[in-house]
Write an enzyme that holds these catalytic residues in place. Structure first.
Site, PDB file in Angstrom:
ATOM      1  N   HIS A  88       0.684  -1.107  -0.237  1.00  0.00           N
ATOM      2  CA  HIS A  88      -0.025   0.086  -0.127  1.00  0.00           C
ATOM      3  C   HIS A  88       0.788   1.207  -0.063  1.00  0.00           C
ATOM      4  CE1 HIS A  88      -1.906  -3.479   2.041  1.00  0.00           C
ATOM      5  NE2 HIS A  88      -2.934  -3.025   1.297  1.00  0.00           N
ATOM      6  N   CYS A 110       3.326  -1.403  -4.525  1.00  0.00           N
ATOM      7  CA  CYS A 110       2.831  -1.395  -5.951  1.00  0.00           C
ATOM      8  C   CYS A 110       3.440  -0.438  -6.734  1.00  0.00           C
ATOM      9  CB  CYS A 110       1.252  -1.748  -6.147  1.00  0.00           C
ATOM     10  SG  CYS A 110       0.766  -1.771  -7.930  1.00  0.00           S
ATOM     11  N   GLU A 140      -2.787   3.406   2.231  1.00  0.00           N
ATOM     12  CA  GLU A 140      -2.253   4.226   0.988  1.00  0.00           C
ATOM     13  C   GLU A 140      -2.455   5.584   0.902  1.00  0.00           C
ATOM     14  OE1 GLU A 140      -3.661   2.352  -2.861  1.00  0.00           O
ATOM     15  OE2 GLU A 140      -3.479   4.116  -3.739  1.00  0.00           O
ATOM     16  N   SER A 238      -9.998  -2.787   0.752  1.00  0.00           N
ATOM     17  CA  SER A 238     -10.921  -1.598   0.078  1.00  0.00           C
ATOM     18  C   SER A 238     -11.269  -1.976  -1.257  1.00  0.00           C
ATOM     19  CB  SER A 238      -9.664  -0.523  -0.038  1.00  0.00           C
ATOM     20  OG  SER A 238     -10.555   0.692  -0.683  1.00  0.00           O
TER      21      SER A 238
HETATM   22  C1  2E4 Z   1      -1.870  -1.799  -2.715  1.00  0.00           C
HETATM   23  C2  2E4 Z   1      -2.925  -0.860  -3.427  1.00  0.00           C
HETATM   24  O1  2E4 Z   1      -5.796  -0.936  -0.847  1.00  0.00           O
HETATM   25  P1  2E4 Z   1      -6.813  -2.313  -0.329  1.00  0.00           P
HETATM   26  O2  2E4 Z   1      -7.044  -2.066   0.706  1.00  0.00           O
HETATM   27  O3  2E4 Z   1      -7.778  -2.753  -1.515  1.00  0.00           O
HETATM   28  O4  2E4 Z   1      -5.577  -3.323  -0.466  1.00  0.00           O
HETATM   29  P2  2E4 Z   1      -5.349  -4.963  -0.537  1.00  0.00           P
HETATM   30  O5  2E4 Z   1      -4.157  -5.169   0.091  1.00  0.00           O
HETATM   31  O6  2E4 Z   1      -6.695  -5.514  -0.216  1.00  0.00           O
HETATM   32  O7  2E4 Z   1      -5.113  -5.207  -2.268  1.00  0.00           O
HETATM   33  C3  2E4 Z   1      -3.934  -5.107  -2.871  1.00  0.00           C
HETATM   34  C4  2E4 Z   1      -3.445  -3.611  -2.819  1.00  0.00           C
HETATM   35  C5  2E4 Z   1      -2.513  -3.020  -2.462  1.00  0.00           C
HETATM   36  C6  2E4 Z   1      -4.337  -2.806  -3.564  1.00  0.00           C
HETATM   37  N1  2E4 Z   1      -3.987  -1.576  -3.985  1.00  0.00           N
HETATM   38 FE1  SF4 Z   2      -1.255  -2.203  -7.677  1.00  0.00          FE
HETATM   39 FE2  SF4 Z   2      -3.846  -2.078  -8.517  1.00  0.00          FE
HETATM   40 FE3  SF4 Z   2      -3.010  -4.106  -7.444  1.00  0.00          FE
HETATM   41 FE4  SF4 Z   2      -3.033  -1.984  -5.997  1.00  0.00          FE
HETATM   42  S1  SF4 Z   2      -5.005  -3.220  -6.875  1.00  0.00           S
HETATM   43  S2  SF4 Z   2      -1.364  -3.594  -6.091  1.00  0.00           S
HETATM   44  S3  SF4 Z   2      -2.500  -0.524  -7.387  1.00  0.00           S
HETATM   45  S4  SF4 Z   2      -2.076  -3.269  -9.382  1.00  0.00           S
END
Ligand code: 2E4
Ligand code: SF4
Length: 323
Positions: A88, A110, A140, A238
């Protein structure tokens, strides 16, 4: 005829099971998990991980069993063990502290989140005040806001926030977004901002990533045709939570987020002829397969896979782990 033969099983109700495409792991999650696994391979256990590497209970438990130690903050890590930063992203102060402590660190942010960090820095350097669209308290958002000094970024969460936002002084404006937002909600927020500040760039320039966009598009189709949609993912994810909302808005009678098949309440299936199954970007495929198996064990399931966007994105691992 054998008079002692058991009676035939009662006929099982037919149910259509539709799998979304794409679903589950994205390139950023795949890379982040590999970073932890390879770090354990290369440096031995324990390898510390600041924050859940991705927001998935099963992923975290599996890595823990391999020797990862999950901590909230860097001050819980010893100086002499490697530490991985989660997918994140982290505020600038985190690698700065790790450097000052001469720690070995691996950044699993990422690359698509890092891109937002770089853009934010660019806007700041050009003298622009940044409006960040995202969810308060999400790592994030904390990481992106932490790229710049306090006051350089204003967080906007809703259309109401966008109506209330006041430009600091006469600074030009720019915007950035969290990568996992609802595409439709974000369009609504950007519409308000654009009306109030016409000089802002076009709304399609948001930072919602390809994986978020594709999974929302796919679950929208499921929501239109299924009575029930099951999203595999953890509560703090999220992007997974957004898939539930999108399915409901698209017309599903019910949509639920489950960590795995054990969390399914089979009463949800009452009167359901078609169930849609998808997974957030942090949910492993074996959990999805096990969920489909659990449905097929109870119903006469006719399983089909929707057509959808083909994803070919991959990200390189840090050089430290490939050398
Ligand atoms: C980094 C950015 O951001 P979210 O809570 O959806 O994170 P999750 O770890 O579930 O998914 C991977 C990720 C990581 C998504 N966007
Ligand atoms: Fe990267 Fe998108 Fe996956 Fe988040 S959801 S880890 S920003 S590719």
């Amino acid at each position: 005829m054998n008079v002692h033969a058991p009676p035939p099983p009662p006929e099982r109700r037919r149910i259509a099971v539709r799998l979304a495409t794409p679903r589950g792991f994205c390139a950023g999650v795949d890379r982040a998990i590999q970073i932890v696994e390879r770090a354990i391979e290369k440096y031995g256990a324990p390898v510390y991980v600041r924050h859940e590497i991705v927001h998935n209970r099963h992923v975290v438990e599996r890595l823990k069993a391999m020797g990862a130690v999950f901590v909230k903050e860097l001050d819980e890590c010893p100086d002499d063990r490697p530490v991985v930063f989660s997918a994140h992203g982290v505020p600038k102060s985190v690698p700065a502290t790790a450097r000052s402590r001469e720690m070995l660190f691996l950044d699993a942010t990422c690359p698509l989140v890092s891109k937002v960090h770089v853009e934010a820095e660019r806007h700041h350097a050009a003298g622009r005040h940044i409006i960040l669209i995202g969810h308060a308290g999400h790592p994030e958002v904390i990481g992106t806001m932490g790229q710049l000094p306090d006051g350089a970024i204003s967080l906007v969460e809703t259309e109401a926030d966008a109506e209330r936002f006041e430009r600091p002084g006469d600074q030009p404006l720019a915007y950035a977004t969290q990568t996992t937002l609802s595409v439709d909600d974000t369009a609504g927020i950007l519409k308000v901002l654009k009306r109030r500040f016409p000089e802002l760039p076009d709304p399609h320039k948001e930072d919602i990533c390809y994986a978020t966009t594709n999974r929302q598009e796919a679950v929208k189709t499921l929501g239109q045709g299924c009575d029930l949609v099951l999203v595999v993912g953890s509560k703090n994810s999220s992007n997974s939570a957004r898939l539930v909302e999108v399915a409901m808005r698209a017309g599903a009678r019910d949509a639920r987020l489950v960590d795995d098949a054990s969390q399914v309440d089979w009463a949800w299936f009452e009167g359901v002829d078609a169930v849609g199954v998808t997974a957030g970007a942090s949910a492993p495929e074996p959990l999805i397969a096990a969920l489909v198996d659990a449905i097929a064990a109870r119903f006469d399931a006719v399983v089909t896979e929707d057509a959808g966007a083909r994803e070919t994105v991959t990200f390189k691992l840090p050089r430290l782990l490939t050398a």
